[in-house]
Design an enzyme around this catalytic site. Structure first.
Site, short mmCIF file in Angstrom:
data_model
loop_
_atom_site.label_atom_id
_atom_site.label_comp_id
_atom_site.label_asym_id
_atom_site.label_seq_id
_atom_site.Cartn_x
_atom_site.Cartn_y
_atom_site.Cartn_z
CD1 TRP A 81 55.46 5.12 -1.16
CD2 TRP A 81 54.67 4.07 0.65
NE1 TRP A 81 55.52 6.00 -0.11
CE2 TRP A 81 55.04 5.38 1.01
CE3 TRP A 81 54.15 3.22 1.62
CZ2 TRP A 81 54.91 5.87 2.32
CZ3 TRP A 81 54.02 3.70 2.93
CH2 TRP A 81 54.40 5.01 3.25
CG ASP B 215 49.74 2.70 -4.06
OD1 ASP B 215 49.09 3.76 -4.14
OD2 ASP B 215 50.57 2.47 -3.15
CE LYS C 185 52.03 10.55 -0.53
NZ LYS C 185 52.02 9.12 -0.23
C1 LIG Z 1 52.12 8.01 0.38
C2 LIG Z 1 51.96 6.70 -0.26
C3 LIG Z 1 51.41 5.60 0.41
C4 LIG Z 1 50.99 5.67 1.85
O1 LIG Z 1 49.71 6.16 1.93
P1 LIG Z 1 48.88 6.18 3.31
O2 LIG Z 1 47.67 6.93 2.88
O3 LIG Z 1 49.71 6.87 4.34
O4 LIG Z 1 48.56 4.79 3.68
C5 LIG Z 1 51.25 4.43 -0.30
N1 LIG Z 1 51.61 4.32 -1.59
C6 LIG Z 1 52.15 5.35 -2.26
C7 LIG Z 1 52.53 5.19 -3.69
C8 LIG Z 1 52.34 6.57 -1.62
O5 LIG Z 1 52.88 7.60 -2.30
#
Ligand SMILES: *Cc1c(COP(=O)(O)O)cnc(C)c1O
Length: 366
Positions: free
Chosen positions: A103, A175, A199
């Site tokens: 990611w 993020d 999550k």
């Molecule tokens: C799951 C995840 C994403 C993707 O998220 P979306 O909402 O599908 O765009 C991005 N960064 C991390 C760290 C993730 O765990």
């Protein structure tokens, strides 16, 4: 409810049962309206109370200071990957991106599309298959960077920054999609935090974004399409257009539940206990379970990746776990093996059940 499946999915992931039960109870008659929260105006006083409560609970649980705005957006982390450089890399501003996983690399590549050479690699462990985080001495942080982007928890690989990277005071953009609210932390070094909800917070379709006022002031992006402007969302209190009302309602339920059990301190204690149980089991059977992550200090409390001695045993493990009521254990396709995702909603008892299964599995197959 004994027929609930024990859910170790990586995302979307399980939600706390009381948050779902509340939604069930309120579904057909929300706040005395005789309608569900999905069926009423986002400008109604009944919805507004939910919206404000979700924002206030986020502030309270995370201890967010007054000089930050909390936004509830859409488009997941992916839209943020683009919005961040579009808003923040104007006027010759530069940034460093630390690439520690699948990611983080996506965030970097998306930022590069916008910022080109102004987006620089602040460090990477890609040559090690992201099996550990970079050391401070392996980072290249430029003094002229406006921010350093990193990914607090690497969902695919199972590493997590226990201490955040050393940047010499340059603010973070982070993020936190897969570990937001896993523990209390100091928000003040962060210029911007973003997290897809699916999550640790709620259903997909909501992106929690926390932005400091000085970062918001940099977002003078009048030529961007309206939805892409953080500043507009901040001015309109995330009600510029129709927000994802139902997702925000579930987020509110999750946060209210988190508060009711004692907030992030209690959640952290549960997560640490879960980590001790799982890693304890891996470390007791090093000849059978092989962790993917090579540095103990970088181990994630949210995603735990490991291998079994063969693919055949891995398949058997997944199948037998399913029979025992546990799902979501198959590793990410590029890595293989097993991945246990133990987000906030996974209970200590859920993990005890899995660890007992893992121990029995070694006895039978080791
Ligand atoms: C799951 C995840 C994403 C993707 O998220 P979306 O909402 O599908 O765009 C991005 N960064 C991390 C760290 C993730 O765990």
């Amino acid at each position: 409810m004994s027929n609930r499946t024990i859910n170790f999915y990586a995302g979307p992931a399980g939600l706390p049962l009381p948050a779902l039960e509340r939604a069930k109870d309120e579904l057909l008659d929300f706040a005395g309206t005789g309608m569900s929260v999905m069926e009423i105006s986002h400008r109604s006083k009944e919805y507004d109370a939910v919206h404000e409560e979700a924002l206030a609970l986020t502030r309270e649980l995370m201890g967010i200071p007054a000089n930050y705005k909390v936004l509830l957006l859409q488009g997941g982390a992916h839209l943020s990957f683009g919005m961040i450089p579009l808003n923040l890399l104007r006027a010759g501003r530069k940034a460093d991106y630390i690439v520690t996983g699948n990611w983080a690399e996506k965030a970097y590549k998306e930022a590069k599309l916008v910022g080109g050479d102004d987006v620089r690699l602040g460090g990477s462990t890609k040559d090690l298959k992201f099996a550990r985080l970079p050391k401070t001495s392996e980072l290249t942080i430029h003094k002229d960077s406006s921010f350093v982007h990193f990914t607090s928890n690497n969902t695919v690989e199972g590493t997590q920054w226990q201490d955040y990277p050393e940047t010499g005071g340059i603010p973070y953009v982070c993020d936190m999609s897969s570990d937001i609210m896993w523990r209390p932390f100091d928000v003040t070094p962060f210029g911007l935090i973003y997290a897809g909800a699916q999550k640790n917070l709620g259903p997909s379709g909501v992106t929690l974004t926390i932005i400091r006022e000085d970062f918001l002031e940099q977002c003078q992006a009048q030529d961007l399409p309206s939805y892409l402007r953080f500043k507009l969302h901040a001015e309109k209190n995330s009600l510029y257009n129709t927000p994802p009302c139902f997702g925000i309602y579930i987020l509110r339920n999750v946060l209210a539940y988190n508060k009711s059990i004692g907030g992030l301190k209690v959640i952290e204690a549960n997560n640490r206990k879960k980590g001790e149980l799982l890693y304890g089991c891996l470390d007791r059977f090093p000849g059978f379970y092989k962790p993917f992550v090579t540095e103990k200090a970088d181990r994630s409390f949210m995603n735990i990746d490991f291998f079994l001695p063969s693919e055949e045993l891995t398949d058997t493990f997944v199948k037998e776990a399913k029979k025992a009521g546990m799902v979501g254990l198959k590793g990410y396709r590029d890595i293989g093996g097993i991945r246990v995702s133990a987000y906030n909603a996974v209970t200590v008892d859920n993990v005890k059940t899995l660890v007992a299964f893992m121990e029995a599995f070694v006895k039978k197959n080791g």
